[in-house]
Motif scaffolding. Structure first.
Motif, PDB file in Angstrom:
ATOM      1  N   SER A 140       0.846  -1.193   0.000  1.00  0.00           N
ATOM      2  CA  SER A 140       0.000   0.000   0.000  1.00  0.00           C
ATOM      3  C   SER A 140       0.884   1.246   0.000  1.00  0.00           C
ATOM      4  N   VAL A 141       0.251   2.412  -0.129  1.00  0.00           N
ATOM      5  CA  VAL A 141       1.002   3.669  -0.072  1.00  0.00           C
ATOM      6  C   VAL A 141       1.673   3.814   1.290  1.00  0.00           C
ATOM      7  N   ALA A 142       0.961   3.418   2.338  1.00  0.00           N
ATOM      8  CA  ALA A 142       1.537   3.486   3.688  1.00  0.00           C
ATOM      9  C   ALA A 142       2.744   2.556   3.799  1.00  0.00           C
ATOM     10  N   ASP A 143       2.669   1.384   3.154  1.00  0.00           N
ATOM     11  CA  ASP A 143       3.805   0.462   3.159  1.00  0.00           C
ATOM     12  C   ASP A 143       5.018   1.104   2.500  1.00  0.00           C
ATOM     13  N   LEU A 144       4.802   1.730   1.351  1.00  0.00           N
ATOM     14  CA  LEU A 144       5.914   2.336   0.617  1.00  0.00           C
ATOM     15  C   LEU A 144       6.561   3.463   1.422  1.00  0.00           C
ATOM     16  N   ARG A 145       5.744   4.208   2.140  1.00  0.00           N
ATOM     17  CA  ARG A 145       6.298   5.278   2.985  1.00  0.00           C
ATOM     18  C   ARG A 145       7.110   4.714   4.144  1.00  0.00           C
ATOM     19  N   ALA A 146       6.831   3.472   4.505  1.00  0.00           N
ATOM     20  CA  ALA A 146       7.513   2.854   5.649  1.00  0.00           C
ATOM     21  C   ALA A 146       8.805   2.143   5.249  1.00  0.00           C
ATOM     22  N   ILE A 147       9.195   2.222   3.979  1.00  0.00           N
ATOM     23  CA  ILE A 147      10.406   1.522   3.526  1.00  0.00           C
ATOM     24  C   ILE A 147      11.647   1.937   4.314  1.00  0.00           C
ATOM     25  N   PRO A 148      11.919   3.228   4.495  1.00  0.00           N
ATOM     26  CA  PRO A 148      13.128   3.599   5.260  1.00  0.00           C
ATOM     27  C   PRO A 148      13.153   2.986   6.656  1.00  0.00           C
ATOM     28  N   ARG A 149      12.000   3.001   7.350  1.00  0.00           N
ATOM     29  CA  ARG A 149      11.955   2.427   8.699  1.00  0.00           C
ATOM     30  C   ARG A 149      12.178   0.916   8.643  1.00  0.00           C
ATOM     31  N   ALA A 150      11.580   0.265   7.645  1.00  0.00           N
ATOM     32  CA  ALA A 150      11.746  -1.187   7.511  1.00  0.00           C
ATOM     33  C   ALA A 150      13.201  -1.550   7.242  1.00  0.00           C
ATOM     34  N   VAL A 151      13.864  -0.766   6.403  1.00  0.00           N
ATOM     35  CA  VAL A 151      15.281  -1.023   6.121  1.00  0.00           C
ATOM     36  C   VAL A 151      16.113  -0.845   7.381  1.00  0.00           C
ATOM     37  N   ARG A 152      15.831   0.219   8.135  1.00  0.00           N
ATOM     38  CA  ARG A 152      16.566   0.467   9.374  1.00  0.00           C
ATOM     39  C   ARG A 152      16.337  -0.649  10.383  1.00  0.00           C
TER      40      ARG A 152
END
Length: 260
Positions: A140-152
């Motif tokens: 989702s759009v929210a998932d894509l925005r969370a990419i930096p946090r997920a990578v960290r």
């Protein structure tokens, strides 16, 4: 995961291992990659080759990538055979199926397990559609925005707990969705290398701009899948190998409660 998904997972794992090793056997018959309808013997963008001394004995292996040459003795270009002698091979004997140079047998292994993988993949996709699980892989759009946090979080080895662990995170969604998209391209590129298939379906050659281009696409996508599997295995190990293995065998997964 359902029993069907777990069975498909392990069939995929077996097929991929055999396809990889038999594919490297096939690649060894012509250890270079180029683009277009015909092989560019003079300027391949990737090639494995061997150096010989004045007596014709293989002394070293070399890898040439986009005009730059590297010594890769023992791994690419030249490695020791079963007799202990250095021989010219794109990939070493321990990485190919069969171990000895045998293109015909490698093709038999490759074609049989390729069709098994295709059938297994169709079953998996049919299950995704029937159970409406495609939305589980679509970020989702929210998932894509969370990419930096997920990578960290992954870099710090912080994995989801509680309810978050019941769903794929955005990196998992992107990775698995990429595999689902790459799989049919990989299969079509493999079929394009067959003269019989090109005769029956000439649009395949036009789709990939030639048989050598299809060979390159097939090899590059296979290499990407190897990278995916390596990362997948690392994540299994660092996030709890026993829990992960048990879940993919029995379907039972222990959820750690989030202390926050």
């Amino acid at each position: 995961h359902s029993a069907l998904v777990r069975v498909c997972h392990w069939v995929n794992a077996l097929c991929f291992l055999i396809l990889l090793m038999s594919g490297l056997q096939i690649f060894n018959a012509h250890s270079s990659l180029s683009w277009g309808a015909a092989t560019d013997f003079e300027h391949p963008f990737l090639s494995f080759s061997a150096k010989e001394n004045d007596n014709g004995d293989v002394t070293a292996g070399e890898t040439t990538l986009f005009g730059h040459t590297f010594d890769t003795t023992g791994l690419f270009g030249a490695s020791r055979g079963s007799d202990g002698e250095m021989e010219e091979r794109g990939f070493p004997s321990w990485a190919t199926l069969p171990a000895e140079q045998d293109l015909a047998m490698g093709r038999r292994w490759h074609f049989f397990f390729a069709w098994l993988l295709v059938i297994n993949g169709l079953v998996y996709v049919a299950n995704l559609v029937a159970a409406r699980h495609f939305r589980d892989l679509w970020p989702s759009v929210a998932d894509l925005r969370a990419i930096p946090r997920a990578v960290r979080d992954h870099a710090l080895l912080r994995f989801p707990k509680g309810k978050e662990a019941l769903h794929y995170n955005v990196l998992q969604k992107l990775a698995y969705l990429s595999v689902v998209v790459a799989f049919p391209i990989l299969v079509l590129a493999g079929l394009t290398m067959s003269p019989a298939m090109d005769s029956a379906f000439p649009w395949l050659l036009a789709l990939f701009h030639g048989r050598q281009s299809a060979r390159t696409v097939h090899f590059v996508l296979a290499a990407c899948l190897v990278a995916f599997v390596v990362v997948h295995l690392v994540m299994v190990l660092v996030s709890g190998v026993f829990n992960n293995m048990r879940s993919m065998i029995t379907g039972r997964y222990r959820i750690e409660e989030d202390a926050r």
